[in-house]
Structure formats: C-alpha cells, structure tokens
Design an enzyme around this catalytic site. Structure first.
Site, PDB file in Angstrom:
ATOM      1  CB  THR A  37      -0.908   0.012   1.245  1.00  0.00           C
ATOM      2  OG1 THR A  37      -1.597  -1.233   1.333  1.00  0.00           O
ATOM      3  CG2 THR A  37      -1.895   1.154   1.191  1.00  0.00           C
ATOM      4  CE  LYS A 186      12.371 -14.623  16.836  1.00  0.00           C
ATOM      5  NZ  LYS A 186      10.966 -14.957  17.039  1.00  0.00           N
ATOM      6  CD  GLU A 193       9.313 -15.604  24.002  1.00  0.00           C
ATOM      7  OE1 GLU A 193       8.140 -15.204  23.904  1.00  0.00           O
ATOM      8  OE2 GLU A 193      10.201 -15.317  23.177  1.00  0.00           O
TER       9      GLU A 193
END
Length: 485
Positions: A37, A186, A193
């Site tokens: 956009t 990752k 985590e």
C-alpha cells in the site's frame, strides 16, 4: 535514470519494519522503504521518518533501482505465501549476487526451500530470526541470520551495527548456519521462551497459592533473584507485573483471565522435537499447559467436582523453601536450554548445518525475550568445547544441577503434596533423572511390543542384532503383528 543511493531496501511498513528502518538510519545506513500500500510509504516519510535519510519507493522496480550493488532487500511481511509473492516480484529486477533477506516469522522448511531455489537463480537468500519485538527493532534486536553464507560479508556490517549489544559490548548477531538455520534457531528460541515463562508461572503459583504470599512480597523475591544467577528479562518483568496495581489499588494480574494465548512457534518446536526423536519435554509441557489453561469453563466445573489432597497447607520454613524455589527454577532452566541445544544439535546433523553454538548463546544475551546473564555461561561452555554433546555435561552446569538437586526434589515433592501443578518443573527433573539412568525400563516395553506385535528387540550383549521370541506359554499368545505401538 534513478540513482542507486540506498544501502538496503525494506519491504513491509508495519511497526516492526518502520522501527528497523529507523534503527538502520540511526547507524548511518541509507534505507529505501517500500510497502504494497504505497500511501504508507508517503505517510512514513512525512511522519516517523521525517528529517532522516530514509528514501521511499512506490514500486518494486523503483526500490531495486535505488539500491547499491549487490542489492540487499529485507522482507518484513506476513510469513507464508506473501514472502514467496514478493520474492517473485523482486526477481525480474535483481541480478546474480543480489540478496533477499526474510526477517519475518517464517517456518524453517520454507527458508530451506527458498535458499535452494534462489541459489539456483544466482540470488543469495537469508532467513533471519528477529527477536525483541517493536522496541528491540527500534533500539537493538537479537538477529539470527542463516542461509547462503556468501551473503554474510555483505549484510554483516548492517546487521551487527543495528543488533542489541550484550553487557560486554558484543553484538547480538552472528552468522548461525546454512539454509534454514536462522529461522530454526529462532523457532527454538521461541520454544525456550515458552519454557522459561511456564517455569516462572509455576513458581508464582507455589509462592501465592502454596505459601500465601502477597504480590508485593513475591515482587520482592523476584527482585532479589534478579540480582543473582536468575538475572534475566523475564524475571525482571515478572517483578514489575506483580507490583503493578489497578486503579482500585489491587494487583492487576489477579484480574487477568487465566487463559494463555499462543501463536504456534512453541508448538512448532514441540512437533519438530517429536519428528527428530529428541525429548524436549519442558517445552512440550509448556505448550500443553497453555492448552489446558484455555479450557477455562471445563476447569471451573472440574474445580467443583475433582478432589485434591486432604491438606494443601505448607507447614515448613518459608524462608528456606523460597531459597529452594530459586534453586529449582535455576536447575529446571538449565534443563530447558540443554534440551533446546539437543534439538539444534540433531537438526544440524539432519541438515548438515555447522551451527555456531557459542554464537547462538551470544545472540540471545541481549535484545530478545530470553536474554539473561545465564547465557554467558552457555557461550563459555561451547567456546571451551564446540562439540559438547550435552550442556549438562559441561562442568559448570553439571555442578550447578548437582548443587540444586536436593532443593529441586523438595520443591516438586511439596508441590505435589499441596496439589499445585508443576508440569515444567517436574518434567525437567524427570528428564534429568532419566538421562542419568544407565538402565531404563524400556527393556520391558520392548518385550511387550515383541509379545503383541512381533516387533523384535536387541539384547544388551548383541546391540544391532534384532531377535523375536515366541512368548506363547509364558504369559499369553502372540497377537497379530499389525500393531504399531
């Protein structure tokens, strides 16, 4: 003719993309911004990027024309088909040796595929984990790049400049490994985590429900823990959350509905561990605990039906037990990271990656959710022995778990007696005990499988030689061999 002025282009102007651009600008790099956009490009240049050296583009062709060679384009768009769509749009405007970086939350198999497909076309692909959220993107994320290693020399100056810095000043960005290694690491980071957060919530419940401590008292404990071995971002924010009061003076956390959300990266790690046969039990339990929390209505009904222990009151010395809780949390955290590294080790074997294990720990020391002092010890372990088989075999971690062992066992036992669920603390201890047992009862399990399904088994003195016993007359008949247990 458009002048090539930009050091790197970035596609995707959501907050993460905007903040990474501003971070790069702060470090002296000229960035060309593009968004599907195009009005977003103009808005960004007129507002957040006003007065900076950021330039804009209204088409992919213009973006590529404004980039210095070798062109470097970073994508921060939704994972999946959007990444492939932008790659297809970029290819006609790139040439051999140009670089495409996917900084989104892509699943690692996609990064493996893209690295290979683009290499065949002469394009260098990098799949990079980016951790630290919006603030990290702006002021220093943890970056985990992997893919085509030829790209590293070209993106290293930018990535290491914008990445977070560890307490000793080291950049929290190193080259991870080949093909999908960056996004794989990752993924494991996100799984760890999940585990860290689950461990902390279990300790919170023991302190509050088991010991009857107030939120301010618990905050004091987490503050004290954050001054020692448990010093970490998650311990720090837990302290802040426990202290935070709503407008009526009550702890806000007590008003939050106890149903945990998840975006799926923990699940990816758990599923991947099952596929590889690696017992990443703590992360698995952390995922399942979130699933159980989502069954709120069923738990409300169960609380009125299912019986707990006859007495759930803690009768010991609270001060001593709180100290033991800290030790148990630390030991379980060690197991969580050991399991994560076991998984990465196996993936490296499966994909023939040369993972930078010490560098991975370094990358996680700053800018990301699991950043902690503890990670420096992991870096030291893999620096000392890059081929370390298991983190628990390192002298420091071996001694740390041994020292915490009695406290760890007492905490889990007390939690069971009080009827407080500790799936992560308990599974960490069970894994530790299972790992240190030379003989496990899987011999009986193998006999059972052979009994009902003729699956065969190995004998201790002849490993690699598979035999079958006809158990008929010694406990029952052999069933058909179509069973798959």
């Amino acid at each position: 003719m458009v002048e090539a002025v930009a050091d790197i282009g970035l596609i995707g102007l959501a907050v993460m993309g905007q903040n990474l651009i501003l971070n790069m600008n702060d470090h002296g790099f000229v960035v060309c911004a593009y968004n599907r956009t195009t009005s977003k490009v103009d808005d960004f240049l007129a507002n957040e990027a006003k007065g900076t050296n950021v330039v804009g583009a209204h088409s992919v062709e213009e973006l590529c024309a404004k980039l210095k060679r070798p062109r470097k384009v970073m994508l921060l768009v939704k994972a999946g088909s959007a990444v492939d769509a932008f790659i297809d749009q970029l290819l006609p405007h790139l040439e051999e040796g140009d670089i495409i970086i996917d900084g989104g939350n892509s699943h690692f198999p996609d990064s493996i595929r893209r690295t290979k497909e683009l290499e065949a076309k002469g394009i260098l692909f990098v799949g990079s984990g980016v951790s630290g959220g919006e603030e990290g993107a702006r002021y220093g994320p943890s970056l985990m790049p992997g893919g085509n290693s030829k790209a590293w020399e070209h993106i290293q100056p930018i990535f290491q400049a914008i990445a977070a810095k560890a307490p000793d000043g080291a950049s929290c960005c190193e080259w991870v490994g080949e093909t999908g290694a960056g996004h794989y690491v990752k993924m494991v980071h996100n799984g760890i985590e999940y585990g860290d957060m689950q461990l902390i919530t279990e300790v919170y419940q023991i302190l509050h429900e088991g010991l009857g401590l107030s939120h301010d008292e618990m905050a004091d404990i987490f503050e004290e823990w954050n001054k020692g071995d448990l010093d970490s971002f998650l311990i720090e924010i837990t302290r802040d959350i426990l202290r935070f009061k709503d407008t009526d003076g009550q702890p806000l956390v007590t008003k939050i509905r106890d149903t945990a959300g998840q975006k799926g990266t923990g699940k990816w790690t758990a599923i991947d561990s099952l596929d590889r046969g690696i017992p990443v039990t703590l992360i698995g339990e952390a995922v399942y605990s979130r699933c159980l929390s989502s069954l709120k209505d069923e738990r409300v009904r169960a609380s009125k039906i299912l019986q707990g222990p006859s007495s759930s009151k803690f009768t010991g010395d609270k001060k001593t037990f709180i100290a033991q809780l800290g030790q148990a949390l630390y030991a379980a955290k060690i197991v969580s990271y050991a399991q994560g590294y076991m998984l990465m080790r196996q993936a490296a074997k499966d994909y023939e990656w040369k993972l930078n294990n010490a560098g991975i720990a370094l990358m996680w020391r700053g800018g990301c959710i699991i950043r902690s002092v503890f990670l420096g010890k992991i870096r030291d372990a893999y620096t000392k022995n890059p081929e370390l088989e298991n983190l628990l075999f390192d002298d420091f971690f071996k001694d740390a778990t041994a020292k915490a062992q009695d406290a760890w066992r007492n905490v889990t036992a007390q939690a069971v007696l009080m009827g407080i669920p500790t799936p992560a603390l308990s599974t960490a201890l069970n894994f530790y005990d299972g790992l240190r047992h030379e003989i496990l009862p899987a011999n009986l399990l193998q006999a059972q499988r052979d009994y009902f399904g003729a699956h065969t088994y190995e004998l201790l003195h002849t490993p690699g030689k598979w035999v079958h016993t006809n158990w008929t007359g010694r406990g029952g008949n052999v069933s058909a061999s179509t069973y798959d247990a």
